[in-house]
Design a protein around this motif. Structure first.
Motif, PDB file in Angstrom:
ATOM      1  N   LYS A 151       1.836  53.285 -35.153  1.00 36.56           N
ATOM      2  CA  LYS A 151       1.085  53.928 -36.232  1.00 36.56           C
ATOM      3  C   LYS A 151       0.802  55.387 -35.897  1.00 36.56           C
ATOM      4  O   LYS A 151       0.929  56.287 -36.748  1.00 36.56           O
ATOM      5  CB  LYS A 151      -0.221  53.160 -36.469  1.00 36.56           C
ATOM      6  N   THR A 154       3.859  57.415 -36.456  1.00 33.50           N
ATOM      7  CA  THR A 154       4.134  57.732 -37.868  1.00 33.50           C
ATOM      8  C   THR A 154       3.278  58.902 -38.349  1.00 33.50           C
ATOM      9  O   THR A 154       3.719  59.701 -39.184  1.00 33.50           O
ATOM     10  CB  THR A 154       3.881  56.506 -38.763  1.00 33.50           C
ATOM     11  N   VAL A 155       2.055  59.022 -37.831  1.00 36.27           N
ATOM     12  CA  VAL A 155       1.194  60.156 -38.191  1.00 36.27           C
ATOM     13  C   VAL A 155       1.815  61.464 -37.703  1.00 36.27           C
ATOM     14  O   VAL A 155       1.867  62.464 -38.424  1.00 36.27           O
ATOM     15  CB  VAL A 155      -0.223  59.976 -37.607  1.00 36.27           C
ATOM     16  N   LEU A 158       4.801  62.293 -39.783  1.00 34.69           N
ATOM     17  CA  LEU A 158       4.422  62.826 -41.093  1.00 34.69           C
ATOM     18  C   LEU A 158       4.091  64.315 -41.002  1.00 34.69           C
ATOM     19  O   LEU A 158       4.444  65.108 -41.890  1.00 34.69           O
ATOM     20  CB  LEU A 158       3.232  62.042 -41.642  1.00 34.69           C
ATOM     21  N   ILE A 161       7.339  66.204 -40.749  1.00 33.96           N
ATOM     22  CA  ILE A 161       8.013  66.263 -42.047  1.00 33.96           C
ATOM     23  C   ILE A 161       7.378  67.314 -42.944  1.00 33.96           C
ATOM     24  O   ILE A 161       8.070  68.064 -43.664  1.00 33.96           O
ATOM     25  CB  ILE A 161       7.980  64.884 -42.723  1.00 33.96           C
ATOM     26  N   GLN A 162       6.047  67.409 -42.912  1.00 36.71           N
ATOM     27  CA  GLN A 162       5.360  68.419 -43.713  1.00 36.71           C
ATOM     28  C   GLN A 162       5.753  69.834 -43.279  1.00 36.71           C
ATOM     29  O   GLN A 162       5.969  70.722 -44.124  1.00 36.71           O
ATOM     30  CB  GLN A 162       3.852  68.228 -43.602  1.00 36.71           C
ATOM     31  N   LEU A 190      10.179  60.143 -45.670  1.00 38.76           N
ATOM     32  CA  LEU A 190       8.901  59.657 -46.202  1.00 38.76           C
ATOM     33  C   LEU A 190       8.987  58.175 -46.548  1.00 38.76           C
ATOM     34  O   LEU A 190       8.051  57.402 -46.293  1.00 38.76           O
ATOM     35  CB  LEU A 190       8.505  60.474 -47.433  1.00 38.76           C
ATOM     36  N   ILE A 193       8.779  56.157 -43.376  1.00 38.58           N
ATOM     37  CA  ILE A 193       7.410  56.066 -42.864  1.00 38.58           C
ATOM     38  C   ILE A 193       6.597  55.059 -43.671  1.00 38.58           C
ATOM     39  O   ILE A 193       5.818  54.267 -43.114  1.00 38.58           O
ATOM     40  CB  ILE A 193       6.745  57.451 -42.887  1.00 38.58           C
ATOM     41  N   LEU A 194       6.788  55.057 -44.982  1.00 39.44           N
ATOM     42  CA  LEU A 194       6.079  54.081 -45.817  1.00 39.44           C
ATOM     43  C   LEU A 194       6.472  52.657 -45.459  1.00 39.44           C
ATOM     44  O   LEU A 194       5.621  51.749 -45.398  1.00 39.44           O
ATOM     45  CB  LEU A 194       6.373  54.356 -47.296  1.00 39.44           C
ATOM     46  N   ASP A 197       4.796  51.785 -42.173  1.00 39.99           N
ATOM     47  CA  ASP A 197       3.373  51.498 -42.394  1.00 39.99           C
ATOM     48  C   ASP A 197       3.175  50.110 -42.981  1.00 39.99           C
ATOM     49  O   ASP A 197       2.245  49.381 -42.600  1.00 39.99           O
ATOM     50  CB  ASP A 197       2.757  52.544 -43.327  1.00 39.99           C
TER      51      ASP A 197
END
Length: 267
Positions: A151, A154-155, A158, A161-162, A190, A193-194, A197
């Motif tokens: 988890k 993944t943060v 993210l 990716i931003q 994205l 990642i979803l 999650d």
């Protein structure tokens, strides 16, 4: 008792003892597991004419882990020169646990009922160790912590990716194919990642560490109570037993073991 090291079991022949006969025996797991509480044993007994009984021994494993009164099964089979009883061909053997809860570290103070002298933090640590000694709980704890680290990954992903979206995907470019490829790559990442999650959420639902830890203590307490002699059980009120199995067990798990697990996660 498990500290006796071994148990001697007798096999009795009923009826005529005029002829010789043989019978095989073998231990089978029930609540006690071979290799953890006793040594799996099998063999053959030979009765000579006139013999009424024969015996064999099963070695017990004296560990330091608090358990309920556990049991294994002895099964007779392959009788020659005799007939096995319809129900008497197998027997349950109980192993009485002699360890203190949650460990023997404070055995003397517990025996003296000197509760105030037991350090609370050390007692909690011993209870946590008891849970982690259980293979099923330990496996779920490791899996849970791995999911937590995933988890966290993944943060971080993210955030990366931003940054990629701001620095490369969004700025204007003369090549439409490159811009389309960059945006498609961001969408794919994205979506990945979803999905991760969702998989983590699903895994946490399936792990159910609290239920496993609760089951461990509730089953052991109930088994110990049922294996008390009748006059000993008479001193325990049913309402007290019910409160221990429901309110106290839940509080011990939520305020003890799960709190420790949350601290490990956040640490």
């Amino acid at each position: 008792k498990e500290d006796e090291g071994e148990i001697e079991l007798d096999v009795i022949r009923l009826g005529s003892q005029d002829e010789a006969c043989t019978v095989s025996y073998e231990t089978m797991d029930a609540t006690a597991v071979a290799g953890r509480k006793y040594v799996a044993t099998k063999g053959m007994l030979s009765f000579k004419p006139g013999d009424i009984s024969k015996h064999f021994k099963v070695k017990l494993i004296n560990d330091e882990t608090w358990d309920a009164t556990l049991e294994f099964i002895v099964v007779l089979s392959g009788a020659r020169g005799a007939t096995l009883g319809r129900y008497l061909y197998k027997s349950r053997v109980k192993i009485i646990d002699d360890d203190c809860f949650p460990s023997n570290k404070f055995e003397k103070l517990i025996a003296e009922k000197n509760w105030d002298a037991i350090p609370k933090v050390a007692l909690l640590r011993e209870y946590i160790k008891l849970n982690l000694k259980n293979p099923s709980i330990m496996k779920k704890v490791i899996w849970h912590l791995c999911m937590r680290q995933l988890k966290n990954a993944t943060v971080v992903a993210l955030l990366v990716i931003q940054l990629y979206l701001v620095d490369f995907a969004l700025p204007a470019t003369g090549d439409l194919d490159i811009a389309t490829f960059r945006l498609a790559s961001v969408c794919a990442m994205l979506l990945t990642i979803l999905l991760i999650d969702f998989a983590i959420l699903r895994a946490k639902v399936d792990i159910r560490i609290a239920g496993e830890a609760r089951s461990l203590i509730q089953q052991n307490i109930l088994r110990k109570f049922l294996n008390y002699e009748e006059h000993a059980r008479a001193f325990i009120h049913k309402t007290d037993l019910l409160m221990v199995l429901t309110r106290d067990a839940n509080r011990l798990i939520s305020d003890g073991f799960l709190t420790y697990l949350r601290l490990v996660e956040e640490g």
